[in-house]
Structures are given as structure tokens and as C-alpha cells.
Design a protein around this motif. Sequence first.
Motif, PDB file in Angstrom:
ATOM      1  N   VAL A 133       8.894  16.504   6.244  1.00 21.00           N
ATOM      2  CA  VAL A 133       9.733  15.358   6.602  1.00 21.00           C
ATOM      3  C   VAL A 133       9.850  14.378   5.452  1.00 21.00           C
ATOM      4  CG1 VAL A 133       9.220  15.528   9.051  1.00 21.00           C
ATOM      5  CG2 VAL A 133       7.732  14.144   7.600  1.00 21.00           C
ATOM      6  N   ALA A 134       9.613  14.868   4.237  1.00 22.11           N
ATOM      7  CA  ALA A 134       9.572  13.963   3.082  1.00 22.11           C
ATOM      8  C   ALA A 134      10.902  13.268   2.845  1.00 22.11           C
ATOM      9  CB  ALA A 134       9.159  14.735   1.816  1.00 22.11           C
ATOM     10  N   GLY A 135      11.983  13.837   3.318  1.00 26.38           N
ATOM     11  CA  GLY A 135      13.269  13.214   3.090  1.00 26.38           C
ATOM     12  C   GLY A 135      13.609  12.154   4.112  1.00 26.38           C
ATOM     13  N   ALA A 136      12.775  11.980   5.116  1.00 27.05           N
ATOM     14  CA  ALA A 136      13.090  11.023   6.173  1.00 27.05           C
ATOM     15  C   ALA A 136      12.837   9.602   5.704  1.00 27.05           C
ATOM     16  CB  ALA A 136      12.247  11.326   7.403  1.00 27.05           C
ATOM     17  N   GLY A 137      13.507   8.638   6.361  1.00 20.84           N
ATOM     18  CA  GLY A 137      13.254   7.236   6.065  1.00 20.84           C
ATOM     19  C   GLY A 137      14.119   6.728   4.936  1.00 20.84           C
ATOM     20  N   SER A 138      13.768   5.528   4.426  1.00 21.84           N
ATOM     21  CA  SER A 138      14.554   4.894   3.380  1.00 21.84           C
ATOM     22  C   SER A 138      14.449   5.651   2.072  1.00 21.84           C
ATOM     23  CB  SER A 138      14.080   3.447   3.191  1.00 21.84           C
ATOM     24  OG  SER A 138      12.705   3.416   2.874  1.00 21.84           O
ATOM     25  N   ASP A 139      15.539   5.605   1.272  1.00 26.78           N
ATOM     26  CA  ASP A 139      15.542   6.279  -0.019  1.00 26.78           C
ATOM     27  C   ASP A 139      14.622   5.549  -0.994  1.00 26.78           C
ATOM     28  OD1 ASP A 139      17.369   8.161   0.835  1.00 26.78           O
ATOM     29  OD2 ASP A 139      19.097   6.949   0.209  1.00 26.78           O
ATOM     30  N   PRO A 140      13.967   6.291  -1.913  1.00 29.51           N
ATOM     31  CA  PRO A 140      13.121   5.641  -2.913  1.00 29.51           C
ATOM     32  C   PRO A 140      13.933   4.712  -3.802  1.00 29.51           C
ATOM     33  CG  PRO A 140      12.740   8.022  -2.846  1.00 29.51           C
ATOM     34  CD  PRO A 140      13.965   7.758  -2.033  1.00 29.51           C
ATOM     35  N   LEU A 141      13.361   3.572  -4.145  1.00 31.56           N
ATOM     36  CA  LEU A 141      14.026   2.671  -5.082  1.00 31.56           C
ATOM     37  C   LEU A 141      14.029   3.286  -6.468  1.00 31.56           C
ATOM     38  CD1 LEU A 141      12.642  -0.857  -4.080  1.00 31.56           C
ATOM     39  CD2 LEU A 141      14.687   0.319  -3.250  1.00 31.56           C
ATOM     40  N   THR A 142      15.073   3.035  -7.225  1.00 33.12           N
ATOM     41  CA  THR A 142      15.152   3.503  -8.604  1.00 33.12           C
ATOM     42  C   THR A 142      14.299   2.610  -9.501  1.00 33.12           C
ATOM     43  OG1 THR A 142      17.048   2.100  -9.120  1.00 33.12           O
ATOM     44  CG2 THR A 142      17.509   4.290  -8.182  1.00 33.12           C
ATOM     45  N   GLU A 143      14.082   3.055 -10.728  1.00 30.17           N
ATOM     46  CA  GLU A 143      13.334   2.226 -11.674  1.00 30.17           C
ATOM     47  C   GLU A 143      14.038   0.894 -11.904  1.00 30.17           C
ATOM     48  OE1 GLU A 143      11.514   2.381 -16.225  1.00 30.17           O
ATOM     49  OE2 GLU A 143      12.274   4.214 -15.274  1.00 30.17           O
ATOM     50  N   ALA A 144      15.368   0.915 -11.953  1.00 32.21           N
ATOM     51  CA  ALA A 144      16.123  -0.328 -12.144  1.00 32.21           C
ATOM     52  C   ALA A 144      15.912  -1.278 -10.970  1.00 32.21           C
ATOM     53  CB  ALA A 144      17.607  -0.016 -12.314  1.00 32.21           C
ATOM     54  N   GLN A 145      15.900  -0.735  -9.757  1.00 30.40           N
ATOM     55  CA  GLN A 145      15.671  -1.576  -8.582  1.00 30.40           C
ATOM     56  C   GLN A 145      14.249  -2.127  -8.567  1.00 30.40           C
ATOM     57  OE1 GLN A 145      17.030   1.538  -5.816  1.00 30.40           O
ATOM     58  NE2 GLN A 145      18.480   0.046  -4.961  1.00 30.40           N
ATOM     59  N   LEU A 146      13.273  -1.302  -8.935  1.00 25.68           N
ATOM     60  CA  LEU A 146      11.892  -1.777  -8.997  1.00 25.68           C
ATOM     61  C   LEU A 146      11.743  -2.873 -10.044  1.00 25.68           C
ATOM     62  CD1 LEU A 146       9.798   1.528  -8.783  1.00 25.68           C
ATOM     63  CD2 LEU A 146      10.157  -0.163  -6.974  1.00 25.68           C
ATOM     64  N   THR A 147      12.415  -2.695 -11.181  1.00 24.02           N
ATOM     65  CA  THR A 147      12.351  -3.700 -12.245  1.00 24.02           C
ATOM     66  C   THR A 147      12.905  -5.035 -11.750  1.00 24.02           C
ATOM     67  OG1 THR A 147      12.542  -2.020 -13.978  1.00 24.02           O
ATOM     68  CG2 THR A 147      13.131  -4.280 -14.576  1.00 24.02           C
ATOM     69  N   LYS A 148      14.001  -4.983 -11.012  1.00 27.75           N
ATOM     70  CA  LYS A 148      14.591  -6.203 -10.437  1.00 27.75           C
ATOM     71  C   LYS A 148      13.645  -6.851  -9.435  1.00 27.75           C
ATOM     72  CE  LYS A 148      18.714  -7.857  -8.005  1.00 27.75           C
ATOM     73  NZ  LYS A 148      20.011  -7.457  -7.384  1.00 27.75           N
ATOM     74  N   ALA A 149      12.815  -6.029  -8.774  1.00 24.86           N
ATOM     75  CA  ALA A 149      11.911  -6.525  -7.736  1.00 24.86           C
ATOM     76  C   ALA A 149      10.606  -7.074  -8.281  1.00 24.86           C
ATOM     77  CB  ALA A 149      11.605  -5.406  -6.740  1.00 24.86           C
ATOM     78  N   GLN A 150      10.340  -6.893  -9.571  1.00 23.04           N
ATOM     79  CA  GLN A 150       9.078  -7.364 -10.145  1.00 23.04           C
ATOM     80  C   GLN A 150       9.011  -8.886 -10.201  1.00 23.04           C
ATOM     81  OE1 GLN A 150       7.247  -4.565 -13.445  1.00 23.04           O
ATOM     82  NE2 GLN A 150       9.287  -5.198 -14.003  1.00 23.04           N
ATOM     83  N   LEU A 151       7.790  -9.402 -10.125  1.00 28.15           N
ATOM     84  CA  LEU A 151       7.577 -10.821 -10.394  1.00 28.15           C
ATOM     85  C   LEU A 151       7.882 -11.120 -11.857  1.00 28.15           C
ATOM     86  CD1 LEU A 151       4.225 -11.477  -8.489  1.00 28.15           C
ATOM     87  CD2 LEU A 151       6.511 -12.265  -7.833  1.00 28.15           C
ATOM     88  N   GLU A 152       8.469 -12.272 -12.084  1.00 25.61           N
ATOM     89  CA  GLU A 152       8.775 -12.717 -13.441  1.00 25.61           C
ATOM     90  C   GLU A 152       8.145 -14.085 -13.672  1.00 25.61           C
ATOM     91  OE1 GLU A 152      10.196 -10.919 -15.612  1.00 25.61           O
ATOM     92  OE2 GLU A 152      11.326  -9.397 -14.486  1.00 25.61           O
ATOM     93  N   GLN A 153       7.991 -14.442 -14.949  1.00 28.40           N
ATOM     94  CA  GLN A 153       7.460 -15.760 -15.284  1.00 28.40           C
ATOM     95  C   GLN A 153       8.289 -16.843 -14.604  1.00 28.40           C
ATOM     96  OE1 GLN A 153       4.699 -16.382 -16.717  1.00 28.40           O
ATOM     97  NE2 GLN A 153       4.868 -18.591 -16.890  1.00 28.40           N
ATOM     98  N   GLY A 154       7.611 -17.769 -13.920  1.00 27.36           N
ATOM     99  CA  GLY A 154       8.287 -18.831 -13.193  1.00 27.36           C
ATOM    100  C   GLY A 154       8.415 -18.563 -11.703  1.00 27.36           C
ATOM    101  N   ASP A 155       8.171 -17.326 -11.277  1.00 25.11           N
ATOM    102  CA  ASP A 155       8.279 -16.999  -9.854  1.00 25.11           C
ATOM    103  C   ASP A 155       7.111 -17.543  -9.039  1.00 25.11           C
ATOM    104  OD1 ASP A 155      10.648 -15.656 -10.113  1.00 25.11           O
ATOM    105  OD2 ASP A 155       9.767 -13.646 -10.126  1.00 25.11           O
TER     106      ASP A 155
END
Length: 251
Positions: free
Chosen positions: A55-77
Motif C-alpha cells: 500500500v506504499a502508494g496510498a495517501g498523500s504524495d511525497p513532497l519534492t526536494e523543492a517543496q521541502l526546501t520551501k518548508a524549512q525554517l529560515e533565519q528570522g522565522d
Amino acid sequence: MVRNVWGRAAVASVMLALVAGCGSSEEAAELGAGAEGSAVTESASASPSPAVSAVAGAGSDPLTEAQLTKAQLEQGDLEGYNITAVASTDTEAPPIDADDDVCAAVSMMMFFSLSVTPEARVGRSVSGTSGDTAGTGTSVLLASYQEADAKQGIADLAASVEGCPDGFEVTEDLKASAVKSLDTPDAGDEAVAFRLSGGMLGADTPTAYTVVRSGSTLAVFFTVDMTDPKTVTVPDEVVTAQLAKLEKAAG
């Protein structure tokens, strides 16, 4: 006991993780350029059970590296913290020979690895700069998976924490004397938190880990506290801020 073929390179990985969390960004960069390991490493991972794979394909799609990068904490957050990049996440660690040991999953966490292989991952170093946060360093890893694999990874870790209270040996130079379950944060879909006592060359350096699953992404937090190491925990505000940003990026 967890047996493996890891040598001094594994110890270098943990040293870098500690310095990246508590030192300056310049110190972390210097070590990251020369160490054989990194604060975020990838090990050979155990395959999920056939039932999970089906059932590995079930559920939400994995985030891409670009999406993960956007989701990272940044200085000032996050007020009271200095946030910097960690060393490369592309270093592949030697394989671990766990022999089906219950301690395998928790021992792999010392190298920012789980029992399943991520599809993409990114990392940050979050250092406390003032007040109660001063002296703390937290490495943060975001890793995306098929959702069933993310669930498998956190389930394996939870079972390992529960089944390995007396610690384990990674190498002759790197041992854990105890694993203590901690209260989990109110974040994400499910979480595991624990404190690990032990360290390199006989040292006793308590470290804290929290792993939170949000959909098909795992957020891994590793904290050291130079001012109060025996009661170290992952700061709630770091987990809360990172999960909020991750969930916003994931939509």
C-alpha cells in the motif's frame, strides 16, 4: 547488541551533528567540508514489510526536494534562534548490520536515518542565542516518503525506543547507556520522542530526539544542551514552528 561495520567515519558524523547544533555557522561549515560524515546522513535502510509495501502508494504524495526546501525554517522565522544550513545531506553512510535487533531503529537515529529510505530530504541547524534557549543546538531534518513508508519508519522507531531502555553499542567508540521515552509534542499526525544517554569514547552526553510524521513527511529533531544536558529535550517552539511551516508548504 547492535553489530555493524561502522568505524571512525560514523563517530565523525555524530561529532559534526553536535558542533553544527551548538557552534557557529563558520565552525559547522569548516567541519562539514572535511568530515567523513555529515549532520544528515543516509544509511542502508531496512525494507518495509510486504503488507506496508503493498500500500506504499496510498495517501498523500511525497513532497519534492523543492517543496521541502520551501518548508524549512529560515533565519528570522523563530525569535531567539540562529538558523543556518547544515552540511551536505548527500553523504551515504556505511551499511548497518542490525541482525533484527530491537535497538536497530533507535541506533540509526544517531545518524539521522530511519528504517525506510527517503525520496528527498533537507536539513537545518537551529541554535539558541538568548535566555533559556542559549546553549541549545538542534539539527532539523525534513524527509519525504511514500506515506506508508513514513508510517512504517515512525512505527519501527517507537517499537525500538520501547524495547531498548538499556542502550546499545554502535562501535567500540560510540555507545548508548540508556534510552528514555519522553512526552511527545502535540504536532503532526503522530510522534516519537526520547532521550539517549551515552556518547563517544566513554563520554556520557545526553541527547534528545523527536520525530513527527505529517502526512508523508517526517520531521526529525536532534538536540544537545550544553547548559543542562541531563534534562535535555527538543524545544517545543522549534517543533511547533517547523511543523507549522511544513504543513503550510504541503497545503
